[in-house]
Design a protein around this motif. Structure first.
Motif, PDB file in Angstrom:
ATOM      1  N   HIS A 113       0.838  -1.204   0.000  1.00 29.10           N
ATOM      2  CA  HIS A 113       0.000   0.000   0.000  1.00 29.10           C
ATOM      3  C   HIS A 113       0.870   1.251   0.000  1.00 29.10           C
ATOM      4  O   HIS A 113       0.603   2.214  -0.730  1.00 29.10           O
ATOM      5  CB  HIS A 113      -0.914  -0.010   1.223  1.00 29.10           C
ATOM      6  CG  HIS A 113      -1.630   1.287   1.459  1.00 29.10           C
ATOM      7  ND1 HIS A 113      -2.726   1.663   0.729  1.00 29.10           N
ATOM      8  CD2 HIS A 113      -1.385   2.295   2.331  1.00 29.10           C
ATOM      9  CE1 HIS A 113      -3.141   2.857   1.146  1.00 29.10           C
ATOM     10  NE2 HIS A 113      -2.341   3.252   2.126  1.00 29.10           N
ATOM     11  N   LEU A 114       1.934   1.226   0.815  1.00 31.99           N
ATOM     12  CA  LEU A 114       2.787   2.413   0.927  1.00 31.99           C
ATOM     13  C   LEU A 114       3.643   2.643  -0.307  1.00 31.99           C
ATOM     14  O   LEU A 114       4.122   3.760  -0.519  1.00 31.99           O
ATOM     15  CB  LEU A 114       3.656   2.310   2.182  1.00 31.99           C
ATOM     16  CG  LEU A 114       2.896   2.506   3.489  1.00 31.99           C
ATOM     17  CD1 LEU A 114       3.771   2.180   4.669  1.00 31.99           C
ATOM     18  CD2 LEU A 114       2.353   3.918   3.595  1.00 31.99           C
ATOM     19  N   GLU A 115       3.843   1.612  -1.122  1.00 31.41           N
ATOM     20  CA  GLU A 115       4.554   1.826  -2.377  1.00 31.41           C
ATOM     21  C   GLU A 115       3.736   2.711  -3.311  1.00 31.41           C
ATOM     22  O   GLU A 115       4.289   3.501  -4.066  1.00 31.41           O
ATOM     23  CB  GLU A 115       4.866   0.487  -3.047  1.00 31.41           C
ATOM     24  CG  GLU A 115       5.961  -0.282  -2.343  1.00 31.41           C
ATOM     25  CD  GLU A 115       6.170  -1.666  -2.914  1.00 31.41           C
ATOM     26  OE1 GLU A 115       5.391  -2.077  -3.803  1.00 31.41           O
ATOM     27  OE2 GLU A 115       7.104  -2.333  -2.456  1.00 31.41           O
ATOM     28  N   LEU A 116       2.416   2.595  -3.236  1.00 30.31           N
ATOM     29  CA  LEU A 116       1.532   3.418  -4.063  1.00 30.31           C
ATOM     30  C   LEU A 116       1.248   4.775  -3.425  1.00 30.31           C
ATOM     31  O   LEU A 116       1.132   5.784  -4.121  1.00 30.31           O
ATOM     32  CB  LEU A 116       0.197   2.689  -4.300  1.00 30.31           C
ATOM     33  CG  LEU A 116       0.254   1.410  -5.103  1.00 30.31           C
ATOM     34  CD1 LEU A 116      -1.121   0.746  -5.123  1.00 30.31           C
ATOM     35  CD2 LEU A 116       0.722   1.700  -6.511  1.00 30.31           C
ATOM     36  N   HIS A 117       1.106   4.800  -2.110  1.00 32.11           N
ATOM     37  CA  HIS A 117       0.723   6.008  -1.385  1.00 32.11           C
ATOM     38  C   HIS A 117       1.848   6.397  -0.435  1.00 32.11           C
ATOM     39  O   HIS A 117       1.789   6.119   0.762  1.00 32.11           O
ATOM     40  CB  HIS A 117      -0.575   5.760  -0.611  1.00 32.11           C
ATOM     41  CG  HIS A 117      -1.673   5.200  -1.456  1.00 32.11           C
ATOM     42  ND1 HIS A 117      -2.423   5.968  -2.303  1.00 32.11           N
ATOM     43  CD2 HIS A 117      -2.127   3.938  -1.597  1.00 32.11           C
ATOM     44  CE1 HIS A 117      -3.302   5.214  -2.927  1.00 32.11           C
ATOM     45  NE2 HIS A 117      -3.141   3.963  -2.520  1.00 32.11           N
ATOM     46  N   LYS A 118       2.844   7.062  -0.977  1.00 29.98           N
ATOM     47  CA  LYS A 118       4.050   7.363  -0.215  1.00 29.98           C
ATOM     48  C   LYS A 118       3.811   8.337   0.937  1.00 29.98           C
ATOM     49  O   LYS A 118       4.542   8.335   1.916  1.00 29.98           O
ATOM     50  CB  LYS A 118       5.119   7.919  -1.140  1.00 29.98           C
ATOM     51  CG  LYS A 118       5.583   6.922  -2.178  1.00 29.98           C
ATOM     52  CD  LYS A 118       6.689   7.481  -3.023  1.00 29.98           C
ATOM     53  CE  LYS A 118       7.066   6.607  -4.182  1.00 29.98           C
ATOM     54  NZ  LYS A 118       7.006   5.212  -4.026  1.00 29.98           N
ATOM     55  N   LYS A 119       2.801   9.179   0.845  1.00 30.17           N
ATOM     56  CA  LYS A 119       2.582  10.194   1.882  1.00 30.17           C
ATOM     57  C   LYS A 119       1.485   9.813   2.869  1.00 30.17           C
ATOM     58  O   LYS A 119       0.965  10.665   3.568  1.00 30.17           O
ATOM     59  CB  LYS A 119       2.241  11.526   1.229  1.00 30.17           C
ATOM     60  CG  LYS A 119       3.417  12.088   0.451  1.00 30.17           C
ATOM     61  CD  LYS A 119       3.178  13.489   0.015  1.00 30.17           C
ATOM     62  CE  LYS A 119       4.421  14.023  -0.673  1.00 30.17           C
ATOM     63  NZ  LYS A 119       4.267  15.442  -0.998  1.00 30.17           N
ATOM     64  N   ASP A 120       1.147   8.561   2.935  1.00 29.34           N
ATOM     65  CA  ASP A 120       0.139   8.088   3.881  1.00 29.34           C
ATOM     66  C   ASP A 120       0.831   7.852   5.226  1.00 29.34           C
ATOM     67  O   ASP A 120       1.244   6.751   5.567  1.00 29.34           O
ATOM     68  CB  ASP A 120      -0.508   6.807   3.359  1.00 29.34           C
ATOM     69  CG  ASP A 120      -1.697   6.379   4.183  1.00 29.34           C
ATOM     70  OD1 ASP A 120      -1.945   7.003   5.229  1.00 29.34           O
ATOM     71  OD2 ASP A 120      -2.371   5.426   3.782  1.00 29.34           O
ATOM     72  N   SER A 125      -0.636   5.271   7.823  1.00 26.90           N
ATOM     73  CA  SER A 125      -0.306   3.873   7.518  1.00 26.90           C
ATOM     74  C   SER A 125       1.150   3.578   7.856  1.00 26.90           C
ATOM     75  O   SER A 125       1.481   2.473   8.281  1.00 26.90           O
ATOM     76  CB  SER A 125      -0.578   3.560   6.055  1.00 26.90           C
ATOM     77  OG  SER A 125      -1.964   3.593   5.803  1.00 26.90           O
ATOM     78  N   GLN A 126       2.017   4.571   7.672  1.00 28.20           N
ATOM     79  CA  GLN A 126       3.419   4.379   8.044  1.00 28.20           C
ATOM     80  C   GLN A 126       3.538   4.153   9.547  1.00 28.20           C
ATOM     81  O   GLN A 126       4.293   3.293   9.998  1.00 28.20           O
ATOM     82  CB  GLN A 126       4.251   5.602   7.640  1.00 28.20           C
ATOM     83  CG  GLN A 126       4.463   5.743   6.157  1.00 28.20           C
ATOM     84  CD  GLN A 126       5.241   6.997   5.813  1.00 28.20           C
ATOM     85  OE1 GLN A 126       5.763   7.691   6.688  1.00 28.20           O
ATOM     86  NE2 GLN A 126       5.304   7.302   4.527  1.00 28.20           N
TER      87      GLN A 126
END
Length: 89
Positions: A38-45, A48-49
């Motif tokens: 998920h974080l590969e697509l949405h780097k600024k989330d 989730s980080q």
């Protein structure tokens, strides 16, 4: 491919043992893989980080506990899940 077969085997094998350390580490590993993709697509989330870091910490604490209690089960689990062994503290 072998890893997927192992994962499906663990989920079926551990139906009644959901509280075991191995099953908890297995489920945290699945969550970590999902959040990583998920974080590969949405780097600024950033939420989730944060969730990913919390799950990584929980899994690490469980692995530390297992390594202290039963080193053989720990070695087997990390080799089957493809997790690197952590440095000793």
């Amino acid at each position: 491919m072998v890893k997927n077969a192992f994962i499906s085997g663990i989920s079926q094998e551990k139906e009644e043992k959901r509280g075991s350390v191995e099953f908890q580490v297995f489920s945290f590993t699945n969550k970590i893989q999902r959040l990583t993709s998920h974080l590969e697509l949405h780097k600024k989330d950033y939420l989730s980080q944060r969730g990913l870091r919390k799950i990584l910490g929980k899994r690490q604490r469980l692995l530390d506990y297992l390594s202290k209690k039963n080193r053989v089960r720990y070695k087997e689990l990390i080799s089957r899940l493809g997790i690197r062994e952590t440095k000793t503290r």
